[in-house]
Design a protein around this motif. Structure first.
Motif, short mmCIF file in Angstrom:
data_model
loop_
_atom_site.label_atom_id
_atom_site.label_comp_id
_atom_site.label_asym_id
_atom_site.label_seq_id
_atom_site.Cartn_x
_atom_site.Cartn_y
_atom_site.Cartn_z
N TYR A 34 0.83 -1.21 0.00
CA TYR A 34 0.00 0.00 0.00
C TYR A 34 0.86 1.25 0.00
O TYR A 34 0.59 2.22 -0.73
CB TYR A 34 -0.91 -0.01 1.23
CG TYR A 34 -1.71 1.26 1.38
CD1 TYR A 34 -2.88 1.48 0.66
CD2 TYR A 34 -1.29 2.27 2.26
CE1 TYR A 34 -3.61 2.65 0.80
CE2 TYR A 34 -2.01 3.43 2.40
CZ TYR A 34 -3.17 3.61 1.67
OH TYR A 34 -3.88 4.79 1.81
N GLU A 40 2.66 1.48 -3.58
CA GLU A 40 1.85 1.55 -4.79
C GLU A 40 0.72 2.58 -4.74
O GLU A 40 0.32 3.11 -5.78
CB GLU A 40 1.24 0.17 -5.08
CG GLU A 40 2.26 -0.93 -5.32
CD GLU A 40 3.09 -0.70 -6.58
OE1 GLU A 40 2.58 -0.05 -7.51
OE2 GLU A 40 4.25 -1.15 -6.61
N PHE A 41 0.19 2.87 -3.57
CA PHE A 41 -1.00 3.71 -3.48
C PHE A 41 -0.77 5.04 -2.76
O PHE A 41 -1.65 5.88 -2.77
CB PHE A 41 -2.12 2.94 -2.77
CG PHE A 41 -2.55 1.69 -3.50
CD1 PHE A 41 -3.41 1.76 -4.58
CD2 PHE A 41 -2.07 0.45 -3.12
CE1 PHE A 41 -3.81 0.62 -5.26
CE2 PHE A 41 -2.45 -0.69 -3.79
CZ PHE A 41 -3.32 -0.61 -4.87
N THR A 42 0.38 5.20 -2.12
CA THR A 42 0.67 6.46 -1.45
C THR A 42 1.37 7.42 -2.41
O THR A 42 2.39 7.07 -3.00
CB THR A 42 1.57 6.23 -0.21
OG1 THR A 42 0.92 5.33 0.67
CG2 THR A 42 1.83 7.55 0.51
#
Length: 235
Positions: free
Chosen positions: A34, A37-39
């Motif tokens: 997370y 990849e998503f921050t």
């Protein structure tokens, strides 16, 4: 009785050790994924200002508010800290740099703090681009010192450190994320074990019968499956 309960609790968690390890690993790996990849990476740049008494005698003699009249203390530092994020300063910074950013968005990206027991003010700007963050921080410091001259008619703010471009994101720390999500995984694993034990009403030992039904166990039938297998081989 308490010792028996502790033993039972330890045994309860020990029986679920595989599930506990799997849950913790899943949360730890999920946290790292997370974070990577998503921050959205954010970069911080900071500049430092210092409040110093003006030594221009001619200036102090002709002003209503002189450097002598204004004591450089924590109250003045707090006032200046709020002034840094004022509309006039932020609007001028946006205009000077011609950056495509809203005033309110920029205000959220700017953090101003005073170093305790000093006359130092630190301005930190966080942005998705490292170069933009440094440019904004330096421009805010520049505009702010000019505004202080206009408002107070004194020159008592000096730039100590200019903002520099940073290469590492300020909001991404894989070790910290791993520790945080591992802690969450441990909590979830403990809850899982407790709930699973509460739902499981099967009788596993003679002690369970005595505990749940308050009756003594007079006899028990041993496991003879292994013995039967051994007899087959003997035949």
């Amino acid at each position: 009785m308490e010792e028996i309960d502790l033993k039972e609790m330890f045994q309860m968690f020990w029986n679920k050790k595989i599930e506990i390890i799997v849950i913790i690993l899943l949360f730890m790996i999920g946290g790292i994924i997370y974070t990577s990849e998503f921050t959205v990476p954010m970069y911080s740049s900071s500049t430092t200002l210092v409040l110093a008494t003006s030594e221009d005698a001619e200036t102090t003699a002709n002003t209503t508010i002189t450097a002598t009249d204004i004591t450089i203390n924590s109250k003045l530092v707090s006032t200046y800290s709020e002034l840094v994020k004022s509309k006039n300063i932020l609007r001028e910074v946006i205009y000077n740099l011609e950056v495509p950013i809203e005033e309110e968005t920029l205000r959220k990206q700017v953090k101003v703090s005073s170093v305790k027991n000093t006359e130092l003010i630190e301005i930190v700007v966080e942005n998705e681009e490292a170069q933009t963050a440094a440019k904004i921080a330096n421009e805010i410091a520049k505009v702010f010192t000019e505004k202080v001259k206009e408002i107070y008619n004194i020159n008592n703010v000096q730039i100590v450190d200019h903002a520099e471009i940073t290469s590492q994101p300020s909001n991404i720390n894989y070790l910290k994320s791993a520790i945080l999500f591992t802690g969450i995984g441990i909590v979830i694993a403990v809850i899982y074990v407790i709930v699973a034990n509460m739902i499981d009403t099967t009788i596993k030992t003679a002690e369970d019968i005595e505990k749940n039904f308050n009756v003594p166990v007079l006899s028990s039938i041993p496991m003879i499956e292994k013995l039967s297998d051994e007899r087959k081989y003997k035949r």
